[in-house]
Design a protein around this motif. Structure first.
Motif, PDB file in Angstrom:
ATOM      1  N   ALA A 174       0.837  -1.211   0.000  1.00 49.11           N
ATOM      2  CA  ALA A 174       0.000   0.000   0.000  1.00 49.11           C
ATOM      3  C   ALA A 174       0.869   1.258   0.000  1.00 49.11           C
ATOM      4  N   VAL A 175       1.911   1.257   0.808  1.00 49.66           N
ATOM      5  CA  VAL A 175       2.821   2.406   0.842  1.00 49.66           C
ATOM      6  C   VAL A 175       3.503   2.562  -0.516  1.00 49.66           C
ATOM      7  N   GLY A 176       3.986   1.464  -1.092  1.00 53.20           N
ATOM      8  CA  GLY A 176       4.636   1.528  -2.399  1.00 53.20           C
ATOM      9  C   GLY A 176       3.705   2.050  -3.482  1.00 53.20           C
ATOM     10  N   SER A 177       2.471   1.586  -3.486  1.00 51.98           N
ATOM     11  CA  SER A 177       1.492   2.070  -4.468  1.00 51.98           C
ATOM     12  C   SER A 177       1.215   3.557  -4.273  1.00 51.98           C
ATOM     13  N   ALA A 178       1.116   3.987  -3.022  1.00 52.47           N
ATOM     14  CA  ALA A 178       0.879   5.413  -2.739  1.00 52.47           C
ATOM     15  C   ALA A 178       2.034   6.266  -3.268  1.00 52.47           C
ATOM     16  N   VAL A 179       3.256   5.779  -3.132  1.00 52.61           N
ATOM     17  CA  VAL A 179       4.418   6.513  -3.646  1.00 52.61           C
ATOM     18  C   VAL A 179       4.337   6.634  -5.170  1.00 52.61           C
ATOM     19  N   ILE A 180       3.961   5.550  -5.830  1.00 52.16           N
ATOM     20  CA  ILE A 180       3.843   5.585  -7.295  1.00 52.16           C
ATOM     21  C   ILE A 180       2.819   6.636  -7.717  1.00 52.16           C
ATOM     22  N   TYR A 181       1.672   6.643  -7.077  1.00 54.46           N
ATOM     23  CA  TYR A 181       0.639   7.621  -7.420  1.00 54.46           C
ATOM     24  C   TYR A 181       1.033   9.043  -7.036  1.00 54.46           C
ATOM     25  N   ALA A 182       1.767   9.197  -5.943  1.00 50.97           N
ATOM     26  CA  ALA A 182       2.182  10.532  -5.501  1.00 50.97           C
ATOM     27  C   ALA A 182       3.082  11.208  -6.533  1.00 50.97           C
ATOM     28  N   VAL A 183       3.787  10.412  -7.326  1.00 47.90           N
ATOM     29  CA  VAL A 183       4.621  10.965  -8.391  1.00 47.90           C
ATOM     30  C   VAL A 183       3.868  10.922  -9.729  1.00 47.90           C
ATOM     31  N   GLY A 184       3.201   9.810 -10.011  1.00 45.85           N
ATOM     32  CA  GLY A 184       2.563   9.610 -11.304  1.00 45.85           C
ATOM     33  C   GLY A 184       1.405  10.542 -11.597  1.00 45.85           C
ATOM     34  N   VAL A 185       0.540  10.768 -10.623  1.00 40.68           N
ATOM     35  CA  VAL A 185      -0.637  11.606 -10.863  1.00 40.68           C
ATOM     36  C   VAL A 185      -0.244  13.072 -11.130  1.00 40.68           C
ATOM     37  N   PRO A 186       0.619  13.685 -10.309  1.00 40.35           N
ATOM     38  CA  PRO A 186       1.029  15.064 -10.640  1.00 40.35           C
ATOM     39  C   PRO A 186       1.757  15.156 -11.990  1.00 40.35           C
ATOM     40  N   TYR A 187       2.561  14.148 -12.319  1.00 41.21           N
ATOM     41  CA  TYR A 187       3.239  14.144 -13.613  1.00 41.21           C
ATOM     42  C   TYR A 187       2.204  14.067 -14.738  1.00 41.21           C
ATOM     43  N   LEU A 188       1.187  13.229 -14.558  1.00 42.31           N
ATOM     44  CA  LEU A 188       0.103  13.115 -15.533  1.00 42.31           C
ATOM     45  C   LEU A 188      -0.581  14.460 -15.722  1.00 42.31           C
TER      46      LEU A 188
ATOM     47  N   GLY B 169      -8.608  16.661 -10.258  1.00 44.54           N
ATOM     48  CA  GLY B 169      -9.729  15.717 -10.260  1.00 44.54           C
ATOM     49  C   GLY B 169      -9.713  14.802 -11.470  1.00 44.54           C
ATOM     50  N   ALA B 170      -9.432  15.368 -12.636  1.00 48.05           N
ATOM     51  CA  ALA B 170      -9.382  14.562 -13.857  1.00 48.05           C
ATOM     52  C   ALA B 170      -8.203  13.587 -13.827  1.00 48.05           C
ATOM     53  N   ALA B 171      -7.066  14.040 -13.312  1.00 45.23           N
ATOM     54  CA  ALA B 171      -5.888  13.165 -13.232  1.00 45.23           C
ATOM     55  C   ALA B 171      -6.124  12.025 -12.255  1.00 45.23           C
ATOM     56  N   VAL B 172      -6.767  12.299 -11.142  1.00 40.97           N
ATOM     57  CA  VAL B 172      -7.088  11.242 -10.181  1.00 40.97           C
ATOM     58  C   VAL B 172      -8.074  10.256 -10.815  1.00 40.97           C
ATOM     59  N   ALA B 173      -9.069  10.786 -11.529  1.00 45.38           N
ATOM     60  CA  ALA B 173     -10.070   9.931 -12.171  1.00 45.38           C
ATOM     61  C   ALA B 173      -9.453   9.070 -13.276  1.00 45.38           C
ATOM     62  N   ALA B 174      -8.463   9.604 -13.993  1.00 45.19           N
ATOM     63  CA  ALA B 174      -7.859   8.868 -15.105  1.00 45.19           C
ATOM     64  C   ALA B 174      -6.619   8.088 -14.709  1.00 45.19           C
ATOM     65  N   GLY B 175      -5.919   8.549 -13.677  1.00 41.21           N
ATOM     66  CA  GLY B 175      -4.623   7.960 -13.368  1.00 41.21           C
ATOM     67  C   GLY B 175      -4.500   7.280 -12.028  1.00 41.21           C
ATOM     68  N   LEU B 176      -5.596   7.193 -11.277  1.00 41.19           N
ATOM     69  CA  LEU B 176      -5.542   6.514  -9.979  1.00 41.19           C
ATOM     70  C   LEU B 176      -6.743   5.595  -9.781  1.00 41.19           C
ATOM     71  N   VAL B 177      -7.939   6.140  -9.862  1.00 42.93           N
ATOM     72  CA  VAL B 177      -9.159   5.380  -9.540  1.00 42.93           C
ATOM     73  C   VAL B 177      -9.290   4.083 -10.347  1.00 42.93           C
TER      74      VAL B 177
END
Length: 194
Positions: free
Chosen positions: A135-149, A158-166
């Motif tokens: 869970a921590v590792g996945s959170a780290v991936i999203y913490a970098v990936g979503v802002p980069y997206l 909101g759109a990045a979270v909807a497209a790149g996390l959810v």
């Protein structure tokens, strides 16, 4: 140094069960990069998202957990650098930096390091600890990936979270379940519970 003496050392990870040598470490780093590149080819497009579901996140977290922070970081750094240099082993056979999903590759590099550090503290020895580490590792991936997206596409948060996390949460739960079975089972198999 014998395998038994290495495995009894506090803070050992699975890779430490192999006899220590520079050749071992180089082989692990290259093998971890190659495994991640192969796993990235398991790629399923997600409608409405420039980010596909891949096996590379699972490989990156597994490499970090099994190899430890230093070798996990080096494996994912090699994966990223070789992919940026043109080897088509990012998701779907792509390469290069700057694509909308490249932030996830950078996040995986950090995540492999974090889960590797957690594994040295026993984060891969039980089902619950492994779940927490994943869970921590996945959170780290999203913490970098979503802002980069967001930056790469101009999406709102909101759109990045909807497209790149959810869309990836269920898959991440399945990958975590695989790790929760595999890593503690590997420790049990070698008889070295922490």
């Amino acid at each position: 140094m014998s395998t038994a003496s290495v495995s009894l050392r506090p803070g050992a990870v699975l890779a430490d069960l192999l006899p220590a040598s520079r050749v071992r470490d180089i082989a692990l780093v290259v093998g971890g990069a190659a495994l991640t590149g192969l796993a990235a080819q398991i790629s399923v497009p997600v409608p409405g998202s420039p980010v596909p579901v891949t096996g590379q996140t699972f490989a990156a977290l597994l490499v970090g957990s099994a190899f430890g922070a230093r070798r996990g970081f080096l494996s994912l750094a090699l994966y990223a650098l070789v992919g940026m240099a043109g080897v088509p082993w990012f998701a779907g056979g792509t390469s290069g930096a700057g694509g909308a999903s490249f932030g996830y590759v950078l996040g995986m590099l950090l995540a492999a390091t974090v889960v590797g550090a957690l594994a040295r503290r026993g984060g891969d020895r039980s089902v619950l600890r492994t779940a927490g580490s994943m869970a921590v590792g996945s959170a780290v991936i999203y913490a970098v990936g979503v802002p980069y997206l967001m930056a790469a596409t101009g999406m709102s948060l909101g759109a990045a979270v909807a497209a790149g996390l959810v869309p990836f949460l269920i898959g991440d739960a399945l990958k975590a379940a695989l790790a929760m079975g595999a890593l503690p089972a590997a420790w049990k198999l070698v008889g070295r519970r922490g």
